[in-house]
Motif scaffolding. Structure first.
Motif, PDB file in Angstrom:
ATOM      1  N   PHE A 125       0.837  -1.202   0.000  1.00 15.35           N
ATOM      2  CA  PHE A 125       0.000   0.000   0.000  1.00 15.35           C
ATOM      3  C   PHE A 125       0.878   1.261   0.000  1.00 15.35           C
ATOM      4  CE2 PHE A 125      -4.127   2.009   0.935  1.00 15.35           C
ATOM      5  CZ  PHE A 125      -3.717   3.282   1.306  1.00 15.35           C
ATOM      6  N   PHE A 126       1.847   1.302   0.900  1.00 13.00           N
ATOM      7  CA  PHE A 126       2.692   2.504   1.036  1.00 13.00           C
ATOM      8  C   PHE A 126       3.486   2.777  -0.236  1.00 13.00           C
ATOM      9  CE2 PHE A 126       1.414   3.605   5.025  1.00 13.00           C
ATOM     10  CZ  PHE A 126       1.883   2.858   6.098  1.00 13.00           C
ATOM     11  N   VAL A 127       4.053   1.734  -0.846  1.00 13.07           N
ATOM     12  CA  VAL A 127       4.890   1.996  -2.029  1.00 13.07           C
ATOM     13  C   VAL A 127       4.020   2.388  -3.216  1.00 13.07           C
ATOM     14  CG1 VAL A 127       5.050  -0.395  -2.924  1.00 13.07           C
ATOM     15  CG2 VAL A 127       6.935   1.214  -3.310  1.00 13.07           C
ATOM     16  N   CYS A 128       2.846   1.801  -3.328  1.00 10.71           N
ATOM     17  CA  CYS A 128       1.929   2.203  -4.411  1.00 10.71           C
ATOM     18  C   CYS A 128       1.492   3.644  -4.213  1.00 10.71           C
ATOM     19  CB  CYS A 128       0.722   1.275  -4.450  1.00 10.71           C
ATOM     20  SG  CYS A 128       1.096  -0.397  -4.999  1.00 10.71           S
ATOM     21  N   GLN A 129       1.217   4.010  -2.968  1.00  3.84           N
ATOM     22  CA  GLN A 129       0.778   5.380  -2.666  1.00  3.84           C
ATOM     23  C   GLN A 129       1.865   6.397  -2.998  1.00  3.84           C
ATOM     24  OE1 GLN A 129       0.697   6.567   1.524  1.00  3.84           O
ATOM     25  NE2 GLN A 129      -1.452   7.253   1.249  1.00  3.84           N
ATOM     26  N   LEU A 172      -6.303  -4.420  -3.579  1.00  2.00           N
ATOM     27  CA  LEU A 172      -5.711  -3.069  -3.591  1.00  2.00           C
ATOM     28  C   LEU A 172      -5.591  -2.562  -5.031  1.00  2.00           C
ATOM     29  CD1 LEU A 172      -4.203  -0.694  -2.173  1.00  2.00           C
ATOM     30  CD2 LEU A 172      -2.097  -2.061  -2.401  1.00  2.00           C
ATOM     31  N   MET A 173      -5.178  -3.447  -5.943  1.00  2.00           N
ATOM     32  CA  MET A 173      -5.054  -3.037  -7.354  1.00  2.00           C
ATOM     33  C   MET A 173      -6.422  -2.708  -7.944  1.00  2.00           C
ATOM     34  SD  MET A 173      -1.898  -2.851  -8.172  1.00  2.00           S
ATOM     35  CE  MET A 173      -1.756  -2.188  -6.517  1.00  2.00           C
ATOM     36  N   GLN A 174      -7.455  -3.463  -7.543  1.00  2.00           N
ATOM     37  CA  GLN A 174      -8.793  -3.171  -8.055  1.00  2.00           C
ATOM     38  C   GLN A 174      -9.260  -1.785  -7.609  1.00  2.00           C
ATOM     39  OE1 GLN A 174     -10.625  -6.772  -6.389  1.00  2.00           O
ATOM     40  NE2 GLN A 174     -11.111  -7.455  -8.473  1.00  2.00           N
ATOM     41  N   SER A 175      -8.957  -1.443  -6.351  1.00  2.00           N
ATOM     42  CA  SER A 175      -9.404  -0.136  -5.840  1.00  2.00           C
ATOM     43  C   SER A 175      -8.545   1.009  -6.362  1.00  2.00           C
ATOM     44  CB  SER A 175      -9.392  -0.159  -4.302  1.00  2.00           C
ATOM     45  OG  SER A 175     -10.348  -1.092  -3.824  1.00  2.00           O
ATOM     46  N   THR A 176      -7.238   0.805  -6.409  1.00  5.03           N
ATOM     47  CA  THR A 176      -6.373   1.889  -6.931  1.00  5.03           C
ATOM     48  C   THR A 176      -6.605   2.092  -8.423  1.00  5.03           C
ATOM     49  OG1 THR A 176      -4.576   0.253  -7.111  1.00  5.03           O
ATOM     50  CG2 THR A 176      -4.564   1.689  -5.184  1.00  5.03           C
ATOM     51  N   ALA A 177      -7.031   1.043  -9.121  1.00  2.00           N
ATOM     52  CA  ALA A 177      -7.349   1.210 -10.553  1.00  2.00           C
ATOM     53  C   ALA A 177      -8.454   2.259 -10.724  1.00  2.00           C
ATOM     54  CB  ALA A 177      -7.788  -0.127 -11.150  1.00  2.00           C
ATOM     55  N   ILE A 178      -9.413   2.249  -9.785  1.00  7.50           N
ATOM     56  CA  ILE A 178     -10.518   3.208  -9.852  1.00  7.50           C
ATOM     57  C   ILE A 178     -10.017   4.631  -9.597  1.00  7.50           C
ATOM     58  CG2 ILE A 178     -12.693   3.893  -8.757  1.00  7.50           C
ATOM     59  CD1 ILE A 178     -12.971   0.861  -7.942  1.00  7.50           C
ATOM     60  N   VAL A 179      -9.246   4.764  -8.525  1.00  7.30           N
ATOM     61  CA  VAL A 179      -8.777   6.092  -8.104  1.00  7.30           C
ATOM     62  C   VAL A 179      -7.803   6.694  -9.113  1.00  7.30           C
ATOM     63  CG1 VAL A 179      -7.466   7.313  -6.315  1.00  7.30           C
ATOM     64  CG2 VAL A 179      -9.006   5.446  -5.674  1.00  7.30           C
ATOM     65  N   ARG A 186      -2.448   2.833 -14.652  1.00  9.37           N
ATOM     66  CA  ARG A 186      -3.100   1.532 -14.635  1.00  9.37           C
ATOM     67  C   ARG A 186      -2.555   0.682 -13.483  1.00  9.37           C
ATOM     68  NH1 ARG A 186      -1.630  -1.575 -18.068  1.00  9.37           N
ATOM     69  NH2 ARG A 186       0.248  -0.520 -18.859  1.00  9.37           N
ATOM     70  N   CYS A 187      -3.444  -0.115 -12.857  1.00  7.11           N
ATOM     71  CA  CYS A 187      -3.048  -0.950 -11.705  1.00  7.11           C
ATOM     72  C   CYS A 187      -3.548  -2.370 -11.943  1.00  7.11           C
ATOM     73  CB  CYS A 187      -3.660  -0.420 -10.419  1.00  7.11           C
ATOM     74  SG  CYS A 187      -3.242   1.303 -10.078  1.00  7.11           S
ATOM     75  N   ASN A 188      -2.633  -3.333 -11.980  1.00  8.57           N
ATOM     76  CA  ASN A 188      -3.003  -4.728 -12.247  1.00  8.57           C
ATOM     77  C   ASN A 188      -2.210  -5.669 -11.351  1.00  8.57           C
ATOM     78  OD1 ASN A 188      -4.851  -4.533 -14.726  1.00  8.57           O
ATOM     79  ND2 ASN A 188      -3.068  -3.325 -15.372  1.00  8.57           N
ATOM     80  N   SER A 189      -2.689  -6.893 -11.251  1.00  8.81           N
ATOM     81  CA  SER A 189      -2.013  -7.926 -10.450  1.00  8.81           C
ATOM     82  C   SER A 189      -1.543  -9.062 -11.339  1.00  8.81           C
ATOM     83  CB  SER A 189      -2.977  -8.521  -9.417  1.00  8.81           C
ATOM     84  OG  SER A 189      -3.410  -7.552  -8.519  1.00  8.81           O
ATOM     85  N   VAL A 190      -0.390  -9.598 -10.992  1.00  9.72           N
ATOM     86  CA  VAL A 190       0.045 -10.860 -11.570  1.00  9.72           C
ATOM     87  C   VAL A 190      -0.050 -11.898 -10.457  1.00  9.72           C
ATOM     88  CG1 VAL A 190       2.527 -10.562 -11.028  1.00  9.72           C
ATOM     89  CG2 VAL A 190       1.818 -11.967 -12.978  1.00  9.72           C
ATOM     90  N   LEU A 191      -0.546 -13.097 -10.825  1.00 16.45           N
ATOM     91  CA  LEU A 191      -0.771 -14.143  -9.811  1.00 16.45           C
ATOM     92  C   LEU A 191       0.102 -15.356 -10.154  1.00 16.45           C
ATOM     93  CD1 LEU A 191      -3.330 -12.271  -9.646  1.00 16.45           C
ATOM     94  CD2 LEU A 191      -4.615 -14.281  -8.918  1.00 16.45           C
TER      95      LEU A 191
END
Ligand code: RM4
Length: 259
Positions: A125-129, A172-179, A186-191
């Motif tokens: 969260f902190f590094v994305c922010q 977190l990626m789903q919510s930051t994608a909106i904001v 763009r915010c995405n996840s690799v699984l």
């Protein structure tokens, strides 16, 4: 050269999947800041980071390493400052740092639970922010790719502290994608599925478990850090320009092979 001229940060970039991401970024023309945490063996960690820096430079990119605990928001702000100082800004973040000391649930020590949450989720969260604020200030968009996991979709009996963080990272990626969408970020996840790295060396020392797991994978092999690096490079590149809030499973078919 999908990332030519891009300036990237990779957290946990000195080994394992993070190393695979950093090298693929460099292969595709990015300049890279490698974050690493000098945990138990500081000299080993620093040497490992220096090796990745040299490997990135040999691929033609600029690269530096910065030490710091990603769970500390000061580290995350320093990472952005490093990218701005060295390269003039930031275009890509691979939020990759993660730990998973395998442990039972009923006797899970509180400090271990808190540390895994602090690194894997709070740190993400902190590094994305920190990166998103700089990207917004730059006004030229950007791409954030978080390393979630197959463990966001399935449980793990010895990973009750870890699997919630991987589900949380994707959320977190789903919510930051909106904001961040309105800012062109763009915010995405690799699984990743089962990828042989330090994180599971002990767990897979059980040869029967290792053989069972590998036998469940339709493509017939464990993943390599490079396999994840390629997927992250795609999500970070303009090839994924209309993809945000998405999850990309990279597991050789393990997840769908239930019966
Ligand atoms: C992953 C997956 C792998 C495990 C690592 C630690 O999410 O569960 O099987 O080795 O975590």
């Amino acid at each position: 050269m999908l990332l030519e001229g891009k300036r990237a940060i990779v957290t946990g970039g000195s080994r394992g999947i993070g190393r695979g991401i950093a090298l693929e970024f460099a292969r595709h023309g990015a300049d890279v800041v490698i974050n690493y945490h000098a945990d138990a063996d500081a000299s080993f960690s620093a040497n490992a980071a220096d090796e990745v820096v040299e490997a990135c430079r040999s691929l033609g990119g600029r690269a530096i390493a910065t030490e710091g605990d990603i769970a500390d928001s000061r580290t995350d702000r320093r990472l952005v400052e490093s990218a701005v100082r060295e390269y003039g800004g930031i275009d890509v973040l691979a939020s990759n740092s993660g730990i998973c000391p395998f442990h039972g649930f009923l006797d899970m020590p509180e400090d271990l639970l808190r540390r895994v949450m602090d690194v894997n989720l709070t740190g993400a969260f902190f590094v994305c922010q920190a990166v998103a604020n700089r990207m917004k200030e730059q006004g030229t968009g950007g791409a954030i790719v978080a390393t979630s996991s197959i463990s966001a979709l399935v449980g793990g009996g010895m990973q009750t502290h870890y699997t919630p963080t991987k589900a949380g990272v994707h959320s977190l990626m789903q919510s930051t994608a909106i904001v961040l969408g309105p800012h062109g970020i763009r915010c995405n996840s690799v699984l990743p599925g089962a990828v042989a790295t330090d994180i599971n060396r002990d767990d897979w020392s059980d040869r029967e478990k290792r053989a069972y797991l590998e036998g469940r994978i339709p493509l017939g092999r464990f993943g390599e850090p490079e396999d994840i690096g390629k997927a992250v490079t795609f999500l970070a590149s303009d090839m994924a320009s209309y993809i945000t809030g998405a999850a990309l499973l990279v597991d050789g078919g393990l997840f769908v092979n239930l019966q």
